[in-house]
Scaffold this active site. Sequence first.
Site, PDB file in Angstrom:
ATOM      1  CE  LYS A 160      -5.815  17.778   6.023  1.00  0.00           C
ATOM      2  NZ  LYS A 160      -5.460  19.096   6.506  1.00  0.00           N
ATOM      3  CB  THR A 161      -3.471   9.186   2.328  1.00  0.00           C
ATOM      4  OG1 THR A 161      -4.807   8.681   2.466  1.00  0.00           O
ATOM      5  CG2 THR A 161      -2.763   9.076   3.660  1.00  0.00           C
ATOM      6  CB  ILE A 215      -5.058  -2.810   0.282  1.00  0.00           C
ATOM      7  CG1 ILE A 215      -3.583  -3.186   0.103  1.00  0.00           C
ATOM      8  CG2 ILE A 215      -5.824  -2.912  -1.036  1.00  0.00           C
ATOM      9  CD1 ILE A 215      -3.351  -4.644  -0.234  1.00  0.00           C
ATOM     10  CB  SER A 217     -14.874   2.598  -2.663  1.00  0.00           C
ATOM     11  OG  SER A 217     -16.172   2.896  -3.153  1.00  0.00           O
ATOM     12  CE1 TYR A 231     -13.835   5.769   4.623  1.00  0.00           C
ATOM     13  CE2 TYR A 231     -14.861   3.733   5.377  1.00  0.00           C
ATOM     14  CZ  TYR A 231     -13.734   4.466   5.068  1.00  0.00           C
ATOM     15  OH  TYR A 231     -12.493   3.887   5.206  1.00  0.00           O
ATOM     16  N   GLY A 252       0.745  -1.266   0.000  1.00  0.00           N
ATOM     17  CA  GLY A 252       0.000   0.000   0.000  1.00  0.00           C
ATOM     18  C   GLY A 252       0.769   1.307   0.000  1.00  0.00           C
ATOM     19  CE1 TYR A 311     -12.132   7.551   9.949  1.00  0.00           C
ATOM     20  CE2 TYR A 311     -14.082   7.157   8.596  1.00  0.00           C
ATOM     21  CZ  TYR A 311     -13.328   7.995   9.400  1.00  0.00           C
ATOM     22  OH  TYR A 311     -13.773   9.257   9.673  1.00  0.00           O
ATOM     23  CE  LYS A 345     -10.890   0.805   5.642  1.00  0.00           C
ATOM     24  NZ  LYS A 345      -9.637   0.187   5.174  1.00  0.00           N
ATOM     25  CB  SER A 368       1.056   5.755   1.317  1.00  0.00           C
ATOM     26  OG  SER A 368       0.681   5.989  -0.010  1.00  0.00           O
ATOM     27  CB  ILE A 369      -0.968   5.028   6.447  1.00  0.00           C
ATOM     28  CG1 ILE A 369      -1.987   6.182   6.529  1.00  0.00           C
ATOM     29  CG2 ILE A 369      -0.663   4.500   7.849  1.00  0.00           C
ATOM     30  CD1 ILE A 369      -3.381   5.783   6.982  1.00  0.00           C
TER      31      ILE A 369
HETATM   32  P1  NAI Z   1      -3.257   5.373  -0.119  1.00  0.00           P
HETATM   33  O1  NAI Z   1      -4.107   5.772  -1.275  1.00  0.00           O
HETATM   34  O2  NAI Z   1      -1.913   5.938  -0.028  1.00  0.00           O
HETATM   35  O3  NAI Z   1      -3.163   3.773  -0.024  1.00  0.00           O
HETATM   36  C1  NAI Z   1      -4.130   2.879  -0.528  1.00  0.00           C
HETATM   37  C2  NAI Z   1      -3.351   1.805  -1.255  1.00  0.00           C
HETATM   38  O4  NAI Z   1      -4.178   0.715  -1.711  1.00  0.00           O
HETATM   39  C3  NAI Z   1      -2.639   2.361  -2.505  1.00  0.00           C
HETATM   40  O5  NAI Z   1      -1.253   2.158  -2.394  1.00  0.00           O
HETATM   41  C4  NAI Z   1      -3.240   1.552  -3.621  1.00  0.00           C
HETATM   42  O6  NAI Z   1      -2.393   1.377  -4.724  1.00  0.00           O
HETATM   43  C5  NAI Z   1      -3.548   0.246  -2.892  1.00  0.00           C
HETATM   44  N1  NAI Z   1      -4.415  -0.638  -3.664  1.00  0.00           N
HETATM   45  C6  NAI Z   1      -5.612  -0.325  -4.237  1.00  0.00           C
HETATM   46  N2  NAI Z   1      -6.082  -1.390  -4.920  1.00  0.00           N
HETATM   47  C7  NAI Z   1      -5.169  -2.402  -4.761  1.00  0.00           C
HETATM   48  C8  NAI Z   1      -5.090  -3.745  -5.212  1.00  0.00           C
HETATM   49  N3  NAI Z   1      -6.054  -4.295  -5.978  1.00  0.00           N
HETATM   50  N4  NAI Z   1      -4.017  -4.495  -4.860  1.00  0.00           N
HETATM   51  C9  NAI Z   1      -3.028  -3.971  -4.094  1.00  0.00           C
HETATM   52  N5  NAI Z   1      -3.056  -2.704  -3.633  1.00  0.00           N
HETATM   53  C10 NAI Z   1      -4.103  -1.928  -3.961  1.00  0.00           C
HETATM   54  O7  NAI Z   1      -4.115   5.776   1.172  1.00  0.00           O
HETATM   55  P2  NAI Z   1      -3.981   5.431   2.728  1.00  0.00           P
HETATM   56  O8  NAI Z   1      -4.851   6.403   3.409  1.00  0.00           O
HETATM   57  O9  NAI Z   1      -2.570   5.320   3.122  1.00  0.00           O
HETATM   58  O10 NAI Z   1      -4.712   4.015   2.818  1.00  0.00           O
HETATM   59  C11 NAI Z   1      -4.158   2.888   3.444  1.00  0.00           C
HETATM   60  C12 NAI Z   1      -5.200   2.181   4.297  1.00  0.00           C
HETATM   61  O11 NAI Z   1      -5.537   3.010   5.400  1.00  0.00           O
HETATM   62  C13 NAI Z   1      -6.513   1.874   3.563  1.00  0.00           C
HETATM   63  O12 NAI Z   1      -7.000   0.614   3.986  1.00  0.00           O
HETATM   64  C14 NAI Z   1      -7.426   2.979   4.091  1.00  0.00           C
HETATM   65  O13 NAI Z   1      -8.785   2.635   4.008  1.00  0.00           O
HETATM   66  C15 NAI Z   1      -6.937   3.036   5.536  1.00  0.00           C
HETATM   67  N6  NAI Z   1      -7.351   4.225   6.287  1.00  0.00           N
HETATM   68  C16 NAI Z   1      -7.144   5.473   5.768  1.00  0.00           C
HETATM   69  C17 NAI Z   1      -7.590   6.585   6.444  1.00  0.00           C
HETATM   70  C18 NAI Z   1      -7.428   7.949   5.851  1.00  0.00           C
HETATM   71  O14 NAI Z   1      -8.130   8.888   6.291  1.00  0.00           O
HETATM   72  N7  NAI Z   1      -6.537   8.137   4.904  1.00  0.00           N
HETATM   73  C19 NAI Z   1      -8.266   6.476   7.758  1.00  0.00           C
HETATM   74  C20 NAI Z   1      -8.386   5.133   8.233  1.00  0.00           C
HETATM   75  C21 NAI Z   1      -7.953   4.047   7.502  1.00  0.00           C
END
Ligand code: NAI
Length: 271
Positions: A198-199, A95, A98, A160, A15, A150, A167, A21-22
């Site tokens: 903020k991602t 990951i 949506s 959402y 991810g 989340y 989730k 990205s986190i």
């Molecule tokens: P991000 O957009 O940087 O990361 C999401 C990642 O999922 C991306 O690297 C993307 O390429 C990957 N991805 C999507 N489809 C895929 C697939 N088929 N196979 C492999 N990888 C795939 O955003 P973020 O925020 O770092 O998201 C990471 C996790 O944190 C997610 O599960 C998100 O729901 C969760 N999260 C994020 C919050 C936020 O406010 N940003 C809050 C709480 C949880």
Amino acid sequence: MAYQLLKGKRGIISGALNEDSIAWKIAERAHEEGATFTLTNAPLAMRMGEINHLAEKCGAKVIGADATSIEDLEKLYDESIEFLGGPIDFVLHSIGMSTNIRKGREYGDLNYEWFLKSLDVSALSFHKMLQVAQKKDAIAQGGSVVALSYIAAQRSFPDYTDMAQAKAMLESIARSYGYHYGKAKGVRINTVSQSPTKTTAGTGISGFNAFYEYANQMSPLGNATADDCADYVITLFSDLTRKVTMQNLFHDGGFSCVGISEEIVEKMEKQ
Ligand code: NAI
């Protein structure tokens, strides 16, 4: 500050799309803490090549894998074990996607093919990662697996949409698989329920800035940042949390326990 909490540990981190990205922050911290790991993302997401900078910095190998493909996941574990020289001690599932959210579909007007895709990418992929690992006996005794969640799994957040169900399923998989993998090999499985961050995925949700600010003003400690999240996840990968499993752990500055804050009361009274 680094404590060598992951010295000698081998991991897989999914991810990391870009610096925001986190997972990117978690990879940086895991490197500081002495871990070696591979980085993975969907092949399409890697086309900008940003992940290569992170890999270089951390001495990691990048392995493309669509997390919904069993074949890709099998290859991911095989190549990771080969590169790292032994079984995996920690896995990060970071990951989420949506198409309904991307295309601004409202909850009463969801496209069901996209809904199923959201569940597959954002939740079922977690089960697939675990099942493929277990069948290959790829995770070491006492290993640790973390997925990011989340609070929309428990409470209603209108924009959402189908990710709320994804989730809820993700957290349920952590409980169910946590039992089975725990019994079989002492593997810990948890979800971390993170503050709005903020991602790319976060800011893609309409109204994100409002609920980011709302959460910040509701939480006595303020929102947890991606760097804070990385610190927390490192402890879950470390040997300091050997008996923590099957939990959904809120990492949200206290948001999940607050009814209303003074800041919000003040704002409402001004209206
Ligand atoms: P991000 O957009 O940087 O990361 C999401 C990642 O999922 C991306 O690297 C993307 O390429 C990957 N991805 C999507 N489809 C895929 C697939 N088929 N196979 C492999 N990888 C795939 O955003 P973020 O925020 O770092 O998201 C990471 C996790 O944190 C997610 O599960 C998100 O729901 C969760 N999260 C994020 C919050 C936020 O406010 N940003 C809050 C709480 C949880």
